[in-house]
Design a protein around this motif. Sequence first.
Motif, short mmCIF file in Angstrom:
data_model
loop_
_atom_site.label_atom_id
_atom_site.label_comp_id
_atom_site.label_asym_id
_atom_site.label_seq_id
_atom_site.Cartn_x
_atom_site.Cartn_y
_atom_site.Cartn_z
N UNK A 163 0.79 -1.21 0.15
CA UNK A 163 -0.12 0.23 0.16
C UNK A 163 0.81 1.33 0.06
N UNK A 164 1.92 1.08 0.80
CA UNK A 164 2.90 2.23 0.84
C UNK A 164 3.49 2.57 -0.37
N UNK A 165 3.92 1.51 -1.35
CA UNK A 165 4.73 1.52 -2.47
C UNK A 165 3.54 2.07 -3.50
N UNK A 166 2.29 1.58 -3.47
CA UNK A 166 1.28 2.03 -4.46
C UNK A 166 1.32 3.66 -4.19
N UNK A 167 0.89 3.98 -3.14
CA UNK A 167 0.61 5.59 -2.83
C UNK A 167 2.00 6.54 -3.13
N UNK A 168 3.32 5.68 -3.20
CA UNK A 168 4.43 6.54 -3.47
C UNK A 168 4.46 6.64 -4.90
N UNK A 169 4.15 5.37 -5.53
CA UNK A 169 4.02 5.33 -7.24
C UNK A 169 3.15 6.41 -7.65
N UNK A 170 1.82 6.43 -7.09
CA UNK A 170 0.61 7.38 -7.31
C UNK A 170 1.23 8.75 -7.29
N UNK A 171 2.12 9.05 -6.19
CA UNK A 171 2.49 10.53 -5.83
C UNK A 171 3.50 10.95 -7.11
N UNK A 172 4.23 9.95 -7.28
CA UNK A 172 5.39 10.19 -8.39
C UNK A 172 4.72 10.31 -9.66
N UNK A 173 3.78 9.68 -10.17
CA UNK A 173 3.01 9.87 -11.32
C UNK A 173 2.33 11.18 -11.32
N UNK A 174 1.80 11.52 -10.25
CA UNK A 174 0.91 12.78 -10.15
C UNK A 174 2.13 13.88 -10.47
N UNK A 175 3.23 13.88 -9.80
CA UNK A 175 4.30 14.96 -9.83
C UNK A 175 4.64 15.26 -11.26
N UNK A 176 4.90 14.06 -11.98
CA UNK A 176 5.48 14.01 -13.51
C UNK A 176 4.42 14.64 -14.37
N UNK A 177 2.99 14.30 -13.95
CA UNK A 177 1.87 14.95 -14.64
C UNK A 177 1.96 16.59 -14.35
N UNK A 178 2.20 16.79 -13.14
CA UNK A 178 2.05 18.31 -12.81
C UNK A 178 3.28 19.02 -13.52
N UNK A 179 4.42 18.25 -13.44
CA UNK A 179 5.50 18.81 -14.26
C UNK A 179 5.30 19.08 -15.67
#
Length: 136
Positions: free
Chosen positions: A10-26
Amino acid sequence: MADQDPELQAIRAARLAQLQQGRAQGVNMSDTAEQDIEQKRKEEQMRRDMLATVLDSSARERLSRIALVNPNLSTRMEAILLRMASSGQIRSKVTEDQLIGLLKQAEDAQASSAPKQTISYQRRKAVDDDDDDFDL
């Protein structure tokens, strides 16, 4: 065994979602930066077009030479000319002589508002210097 832990997954999935969201914002930020650059380019082009309609060729040439030597003065003069044109104070194209007159007025206004800087030299008086004496 660590891969089987549901809390870790669950922690890994949350972190992966956070990174993907950061890329989209970039990507969105770079789009915004490109839009800002495009907007500034359009404004600059409009400013140049407006100056071309207000100034005759000799005055434009003089203003471009001033920009090479003193960009701040050139920017101030462009702003003054654009403001005068938008308020209707300029009826025909500004000639080089009229531009020179505006430059003198701006210089006089600046000189009256800011004290003129002067440099004064204080020379030392000739003193008996022992370094020049040759005591052989």
